[in-house]
Design a protein around this motif. Structure first.
Motif, PDB file in Angstrom:
ATOM      1  N   THR A 120      14.568  12.784  10.045  1.00 57.94           N
ATOM      2  CA  THR A 120      14.928  11.620  11.014  1.00 57.94           C
ATOM      3  C   THR A 120      15.986  12.028  11.660  1.00 57.94           C
ATOM      4  O   THR A 120      17.219  12.411  11.140  1.00 57.94           O
ATOM      5  N   ALA A 121      16.149  11.901  13.075  1.00 57.85           N
ATOM      6  CA  ALA A 121      17.278  12.231  13.686  1.00 57.85           C
ATOM      7  C   ALA A 121      18.176  11.030  13.482  1.00 57.85           C
ATOM      8  O   ALA A 121      18.085   9.882  13.249  1.00 57.85           O
ATOM      9  N   ALA A 122      19.451  11.663  13.188  1.00 59.33           N
ATOM     10  CA  ALA A 122      20.715  10.628  12.723  1.00 59.33           C
ATOM     11  C   ALA A 122      21.583  10.532  13.875  1.00 59.33           C
ATOM     12  O   ALA A 122      22.492   9.604  13.530  1.00 59.33           O
ATOM     13  N   GLU A 123      21.491  10.917  15.085  1.00 57.20           N
ATOM     14  CA  GLU A 123      22.524  10.848  16.149  1.00 57.20           C
ATOM     15  C   GLU A 123      21.702  10.828  17.450  1.00 57.20           C
ATOM     16  O   GLU A 123      20.619  11.337  17.559  1.00 57.20           O
ATOM     17  N   GLY A 124      22.489  10.303  18.492  1.00 54.99           N
ATOM     18  CA  GLY A 124      22.080  10.451  19.782  1.00 54.99           C
ATOM     19  C   GLY A 124      20.951   9.441  20.088  1.00 54.99           C
ATOM     20  O   GLY A 124      20.823   8.441  19.128  1.00 54.99           O
ATOM     21  N   PRO A 125      20.370   9.505  21.054  1.00 54.44           N
ATOM     22  CA  PRO A 125      19.257   8.263  21.556  1.00 54.44           C
ATOM     23  C   PRO A 125      18.194   8.093  20.667  1.00 54.44           C
ATOM     24  O   PRO A 125      17.273   7.178  20.766  1.00 54.44           O
ATOM     25  N   PHE A 126      17.833   9.114  19.890  1.00 59.69           N
ATOM     26  CA  PHE A 126      16.726   8.909  18.731  1.00 59.69           C
ATOM     27  C   PHE A 126      16.957   8.663  17.489  1.00 59.69           C
ATOM     28  O   PHE A 126      16.151   8.490  16.670  1.00 59.69           O
ATOM     29  N   LYS A 127      18.252   8.120  17.522  1.00 57.00           N
ATOM     30  CA  LYS A 127      18.727   7.636  16.086  1.00 57.00           C
ATOM     31  C   LYS A 127      17.927   6.515  15.663  1.00 57.00           C
ATOM     32  O   LYS A 127      17.614   5.731  16.252  1.00 57.00           O
ATOM     33  N   ASN A 128      17.447   6.634  14.403  1.00 52.78           N
ATOM     34  CA  ASN A 128      16.722   5.530  13.826  1.00 52.78           C
ATOM     35  C   ASN A 128      15.445   5.225  14.336  1.00 52.78           C
ATOM     36  O   ASN A 128      14.778   4.319  14.166  1.00 52.78           O
ATOM     37  N   GLU A 129      14.686   6.321  15.115  1.00 51.53           N
ATOM     38  CA  GLU A 129      13.304   6.263  15.457  1.00 51.53           C
ATOM     39  C   GLU A 129      12.296   6.641  14.738  1.00 51.53           C
ATOM     40  O   GLU A 129      11.212   6.922  14.855  1.00 51.53           O
ATOM     41  N   GLY A 130      12.847   7.360  13.656  1.00 53.77           N
ATOM     42  CA  GLY A 130      11.930   8.024  12.698  1.00 53.77           C
ATOM     43  C   GLY A 130      11.217   9.451  13.179  1.00 53.77           C
ATOM     44  O   GLY A 130      10.287   9.811  12.849  1.00 53.77           O
ATOM     45  N   LEU A 131      12.015   9.976  14.239  1.00 54.44           N
ATOM     46  CA  LEU A 131      11.487  11.402  14.868  1.00 54.44           C
ATOM     47  C   LEU A 131      12.225  12.389  14.149  1.00 54.44           C
ATOM     48  O   LEU A 131      13.563  12.328  13.927  1.00 54.44           O
ATOM     49  N   PRO A 132      11.621  13.495  13.852  1.00 56.14           N
ATOM     50  CA  PRO A 132      12.300  14.676  13.405  1.00 56.14           C
ATOM     51  C   PRO A 132      12.973  15.543  14.740  1.00 56.14           C
ATOM     52  O   PRO A 132      12.822  15.154  15.707  1.00 56.14           O
ATOM     53  N   GLU A 133      14.150  15.768  14.275  1.00 56.61           N
ATOM     54  CA  GLU A 133      14.949  16.523  15.200  1.00 56.61           C
ATOM     55  C   GLU A 133      15.370  17.903  14.605  1.00 56.61           C
ATOM     56  O   GLU A 133      15.658  18.511  13.580  1.00 56.61           O
ATOM     57  N   VAL A 149      17.958  21.017  14.705  1.00 61.38           N
ATOM     58  CA  VAL A 149      19.394  20.847  14.681  1.00 61.38           C
ATOM     59  C   VAL A 149      19.611  22.366  14.416  1.00 61.38           C
ATOM     60  O   VAL A 149      19.379  22.936  13.608  1.00 61.38           O
ATOM     61  N   ASP A 150      20.747  22.559  15.383  1.00 61.89           N
ATOM     62  CA  ASP A 150      21.359  23.962  14.910  1.00 61.89           C
ATOM     63  C   ASP A 150      20.384  25.281  14.660  1.00 61.89           C
ATOM     64  O   ASP A 150      20.310  25.790  13.815  1.00 61.89           O
ATOM     65  N   PHE A 151      20.065  25.664  15.931  1.00 60.83           N
ATOM     66  CA  PHE A 151      19.162  26.662  16.005  1.00 60.83           C
ATOM     67  C   PHE A 151      19.938  27.882  16.639  1.00 60.83           C
ATOM     68  O   PHE A 151      20.562  27.779  17.567  1.00 60.83           O
ATOM     69  N   GLY A 152      19.746  29.125  16.181  1.00 63.72           N
ATOM     70  CA  GLY A 152      20.470  30.221  16.660  1.00 63.72           C
ATOM     71  C   GLY A 152      19.726  31.468  16.017  1.00 63.72           C
ATOM     72  O   GLY A 152      19.368  31.696  15.090  1.00 63.72           O
ATOM     73  N   VAL A 153      20.102  32.752  17.144  1.00 60.28           N
ATOM     74  CA  VAL A 153      19.534  34.003  16.703  1.00 60.28           C
ATOM     75  C   VAL A 153      20.841  34.874  16.976  1.00 60.28           C
ATOM     76  O   VAL A 153      21.493  34.854  18.063  1.00 60.28           O
ATOM     77  N   VAL A 163       8.915  15.475  18.575  1.00 59.18           N
ATOM     78  CA  VAL A 163      10.072  16.105  18.124  1.00 59.18           C
ATOM     79  C   VAL A 163      11.312  16.011  18.922  1.00 59.18           C
ATOM     80  O   VAL A 163      11.055  16.202  20.277  1.00 59.18           O
ATOM     81  N   VAL A 164      12.537  15.900  18.662  1.00 67.55           N
ATOM     82  CA  VAL A 164      13.558  15.837  19.386  1.00 67.55           C
ATOM     83  C   VAL A 164      14.678  16.960  19.022  1.00 67.55           C
ATOM     84  O   VAL A 164      14.696  17.526  18.144  1.00 67.55           O
ATOM     85  N   LEU A 165      15.431  17.083  20.127  1.00 64.62           N
ATOM     86  CA  LEU A 165      16.629  18.036  19.893  1.00 64.62           C
ATOM     87  C   LEU A 165      17.613  17.620  21.072  1.00 64.62           C
ATOM     88  O   LEU A 165      17.435  16.899  21.937  1.00 64.62           O
ATOM     89  N   GLY A 166      18.996  18.194  20.772  1.00 64.97           N
ATOM     90  CA  GLY A 166      19.932  17.989  21.668  1.00 64.97           C
ATOM     91  C   GLY A 166      20.780  19.407  22.180  1.00 64.97           C
ATOM     92  O   GLY A 166      20.521  20.220  21.182  1.00 64.97           O
ATOM     93  N   VAL A 167      20.789  19.634  23.436  1.00 69.38           N
ATOM     94  CA  VAL A 167      21.214  21.118  23.737  1.00 69.38           C
ATOM     95  C   VAL A 167      22.419  20.925  24.334  1.00 69.38           C
ATOM     96  O   VAL A 167      22.625  19.973  25.371  1.00 69.38           O
ATOM     97  N   GLY A 168      23.366  21.783  24.128  1.00 71.30           N
ATOM     98  CA  GLY A 168      24.608  21.887  24.957  1.00 71.30           C
ATOM     99  C   GLY A 168      24.478  22.290  26.261  1.00 71.30           C
ATOM    100  O   GLY A 168      23.463  22.946  26.561  1.00 71.30           O
TER     101      GLY A 168
END
Length: 174
Positions: A70-83, A85-89, A117-122
Motif C-alpha cells: 500500500t502506498a504510504a506517501e504521495g497522492p496515492f496514500k491510503n488508496e490501497g494501491l501497491p507502490e 519504491v527504490d528501484f535501481g541497477v 500500480v503506482v510509483l514516484g520518480v525523481g
C-alpha cells in the motif's frame, strides 16, 4: 523465493548480505549511500509491508526493487494501491535487461494486490533512464503535479531539483 531465472539473470528475495553488497557498490560508483535504507526495506519486508527483490547477473548482485503493498506517501496514500519504491541497477550492470526483469517481477507482484500500480520518480537528470523506462512501460503522471518533500509543490513556489522533487505515476496492470 525466486521470481525469475534465466541463464544470466535471477530475481529473488533480498537478503541482508545483498544490502551490504549494494551499499558497497553504490559507494564505489560515487553515491552517498548507507546500508540503513536497505536494512529498513528488510525490516518493512519482515513486517509484511513490502516485498523486496534483488537481481543477480551472472551470480553477482546487480539491482534491486521493492513493492510496497500500500502506498504510504504521495497522492496515492491510503488508496490501497501497491507502490514500486527504490528501484535501481548498479551502473556496471546496466543495459543488460536487468531493470526490465526487475520491473516485470514487481508489476506481477503488484498485480496480485490491485489492478493498478503506482510509483514516484525523481525529476533531475540522474533519474532520466528511469523516467524513460516508466513511460515506455505505460506509466502516466497522476495529474497532481510535482511533489517536494512529500508535499504537493504549489505553483510558483521554490523547490530544489534534488531527490525530494518527485512526479507520481501509475499504470493499469489489467
Amino acid at each position: 523465493m525466486t521470481y525469475y531465472v534465466s541463464e544470466a539473470i535471477v530475481i529473488r528475495d533480498l537478503a541482508e548480505t545483498d544490502a551490504e553488497i549494494i551499499t558497497r557498490e553504490e559507494i564505489a560508483q560515487g553515491w552517498h549511500q548507507t546500508i540503513d535504507k536497505y536494512l529498513e526495506r528488510l525490516d518493512h519486508r519482515n513486517q509484511g509491508r513490502c516485498i523486496s527483490l534483488v537481481a543477480e547477473y551472472q551470480g553477482n548482485v546487480a539491482g534491486y526493487i521493492n513493492v510496497y503493498l500500500t502506498a504510504a506517501e504521495g497522492p496515492f496514500k491510503n488508496e490501497g494501491l501497491p507502490e514500486i519504491v527504490d528501484f535501481g541497477v548498479l551502473e556496471k550492470y546496466r543495459c543488460r535487461g536487468i531493470g526490465t526483469k526487475l520491473m516485470d517481477a514487481a508489476e506481477k507482484i503488484a498485480g496480485e494486490y490491485a489492478d493498478k500500480v503506482v510509483l514516484g520518480v525523481g525529476l533531475h537528470a540522474g533519474y532520466g533512464r528511469a523516467q524513460r523506462m516508466y513511460v515506455k512501460r505505460g506509466y502516466i503522471p497522476d495529474g497532481s503535479g510535482v511533489w517536494y518533500a512529500n508535499q504537493p509543490c504549489e505553483p510558483y513556489t521554490d523547490c530544489a531539483n534534488d531527490d525530494d522533487l518527485i512526479l507520481y505515476m501509475s499504470k493499469v496492470l489489467r
